[in-house]
Design a protein around this motif. Structure first.
Motif, PDB file in Angstrom:
ATOM      1  N   UNK A 117       1.128  -1.208   0.152  1.00  0.00           N
ATOM      2  CA  UNK A 117       0.043  -0.174   0.233  1.00  0.00           C
ATOM      3  C   UNK A 117       0.883   1.177  -0.015  1.00  0.00           C
ATOM      4  N   UNK A 118       2.040   1.265   0.453  1.00  0.00           N
ATOM      5  CA  UNK A 118       2.944   2.499   0.602  1.00  0.00           C
ATOM      6  C   UNK A 118       3.436   2.799  -0.724  1.00  0.00           C
ATOM      7  N   UNK A 119       3.334   1.493  -1.895  1.00  0.00           N
ATOM      8  CA  UNK A 119       4.026   1.809  -2.993  1.00  0.00           C
ATOM      9  C   UNK A 119       2.765   2.176  -3.967  1.00  0.00           C
ATOM     10  N   UNK A 120       1.571   2.333  -3.596  1.00  0.00           N
ATOM     11  CA  UNK A 120       0.266   2.687  -4.291  1.00  0.00           C
ATOM     12  C   UNK A 120       0.665   4.457  -4.864  1.00  0.00           C
ATOM     13  N   UNK A 121       0.425   4.632  -6.017  1.00  0.00           N
ATOM     14  CA  UNK A 121       0.331   5.818  -6.622  1.00  0.00           C
ATOM     15  C   UNK A 121      -0.867   6.159  -7.278  1.00  0.00           C
TER      16      UNK A 121
END
Length: 530
Positions: free
Chosen positions: A526-530
């Protein structure tokens, strides 16, 4: 059907591109109209027999063959048409169909005119009257999925070679013609004039790029643009009509009516279809949403007012092929770019903009700019030779694509399924997951590429030796194997239980050295979601 069946059989067992070109060319020269035209329609994916549905074929098979035996055989063979063709029971008295009724054109005409209620009876009679290889050809033809290693471009090239014409001239008029292409064959055999696409909003093949690998280019010779992560489209406005075409030449106008309505200036443009940020704040500084937002509108014949409001589409323009009736493709990229900039000034800004040229001092500086970009809608960089004309397909040295480095995550294999075709004997499609906060694995994607043949054999053995449950063709495995998965981007998704969706996932490494408990978490993704 006999000649077409022989052609398919030969193509399946031929690996050489030149040999395939000769096989198709020989068939086209030896076969009369309209049979060869329907064969070209089948080879290029232009044949659609709407009455013949997979469900109808499955019901026919269940009536003639033991269903359990068929499914076990299909699982082993990996191809429905081949399995049915081999298992279809020979009738004691085959129907006496005249030779003319078994011509390819006669079969296509008959199947195309069927109602759903008549399909099973007519198709069954054909299968009863044919040999196994003809049954295979018939089923491939009816299903619209030949899978004999022939692309549409290869088939058109074979036609052009067989009759000594330019394949680009064939491509130019192809989408303005309909099967069985009588006018096309009249032209290539000297009986008629060359067909034209004048006053018809037809698709022209795209210019494509080679991957940039070890090549280093001089930015004095090449211009750099961002490679946007949307859908490559061609916009055509001719004689008062507008069409939007996908990269494959599919008409997608009805899925994006607001774009079609906004394009009213005569011409042909090349660009990237994107979606603006929605009401939930998906957009970024340039108001471009992720591919996931665009994907929700793909394939829709009717688009609701809510979807038009929540996910409005626009096109970021790359190139211009025609300005009115003037063909600009022979011009250098620099000249076309100037014409495109003038053309876009005549279009509504809410629906069209232009892909900016990246300001980089040299190739090393461009590399730094590329490395620093992690935008949801940017796939990488395009490099276009400044003096390049707009030509069909990939031409060495003209355009390059320099994709950004992929993201990676360590995931745990959860399920596996057998592949199709040459992979039908192997478990080659893998569903993998990451850990939730509660310590459970949740599926995050599926991949079937990225590994070598040797790695495939190893993975297949792992699945067979570690199966804990079976669900039809799917095997659940012990949650012990970590796969390093590479993917281009990741987006929030309400359609997936995990809440995220990977873009183009593939297996980059098998992590036999890593315990499953150390695989990545959903929170990390989720921290990589853009």
């Amino acid at each position: 059907m006999r000649a077409f069946a022989d052609l398919l059989d030969s193509l399946i067992y031929t690996r050489s591109r030149n040999a395939k070109l000769k096989l198709i060319g020989d068939y086209l020269r030896a076969t009369p109209d309209p049979d060869r035209g329907w064969a070209m329609a089948a080879l290029t994916g232009e044949l659609d027999l709407k009455a013949v549905k997979p469900a109808v074929i499955r019901a026919m098979v269940d009536e003639r063959v033991d269903p359990v035996l068929y499914r076990m055989s299909r699982d082993f063979v990996g191809d429905s048409a081949e399995t049915i063709a081999l298992m279809w029971p020979e009738p004691a008295t085959p129907p006496a169909l005249p030779p003319e009724a078994l011509r390819l054109s006669a079969v296509v005409d008959r199947l195309a005119s069927l109602s759903k209620a008549d399909t099973a009876g007519v198709l069954g009679a054909y299968l009863d009257a044919m040999a196994a290889d003809e049954r295979y050809a018939l089923l491939k033809l009816a299903s619209g999925a030949l899978r004999v290693g022939v692309s549409a471009r290869l088939a058109k090239t074979a036609l052009a070679n067989a009759f000594a014409v330019d394949v680009d001239a064939v491509e130019e008029v192809w989408h303005g013609l309909a099967p069985p292409y009588t006018a096309l064959f009249d032209w290539v055999e000297g009986r008629g004039e060359q067909p034209t696409a004048a006053d018809v909003p037809v698709f022209r093949p795209f210019m494509l790029a080679h991957p940039l690998e070890e090549t280093i280019v001089d930015l004095a010779d090449y211009a750099a643009e961002w490679k946007w992560d949307g859908i490559r489209v061609q916009l055509v406005h001719v004689a008062g009509e507008t069409r939007l075409y996908s990269r494959a030449g599919d008409d997608i106008t009805r899925s994006f009516p607001e774009v079609a309505a906004a394009f009213r200036v005569p011409g042909v443009l090349d660009g990237e279809l994107l979606v603006r940020g929605d009401a939930q704040g998906v957009g970024r500084d340039d108001a471009t949403a992720s591919f996931n937002a665009l994907q929700q509108r793909l394939g829709r014949k009717q688009v609701s007012a809510k979807m038009l409001a929540d996910a409005p589409a626009f096109v970021r323009l790359y190139d211009i092929l025609f300005d009115g009736a003037e063909d600009l493709r022979p011009l250098a990229w620099t000249d076309r770019r100037a014409r495109l900039e003038a053309f876009v000034a005549r279009l509504p800004t809410e629906s069209f903009d232009i892909s900016a040229v990246i300001d980089a001092s040299d190739f090393a500086h461009l590399g730094e700019i590329r490395a620093g970009s992690r935008d949801a809608a940017i796939e990488g960089v395009m490099l276009k030779r400044r003096d390049s004309p707009y030509v069909t397909g990939r031409r060495v040295g003209l355009w390059y694509k320099w994709k950004r480095d992929p993201l990676v995550a360590d995931c745990v294999m959860m399920y596996a399924q057998r592949g199709s075709g040459k992979r039908s004997s192997f478990y080659s499609d893998y569903t993998f997951g990451c850990w939730t906060e509660g310590g459970e694995l949740s599926p995050v994607g599926k991949a079937y590429s990225g590994f070598t043949d040797e790695e495939l054999k190893w993975l297949d053995r792992f699945v067979r030796n570690n199966t804990v449950a079976r669900f039809g063709p799917v095997r659940e495995v012990e949650k012990t194997l970590v796969l390093e998965v590479a993917f281009d981007s990741i987006h929030a998704s309400k359609r997936h239980k995990s809440g995220v969706a990977m873009r183009f996932p593939r297996i980059s490494r098998i992590r036999r050295d890593k315990p499953a408990a150390e695989a990545d978490t959903i929170a990390a993704l989720e921290r990589l979601v853009t």
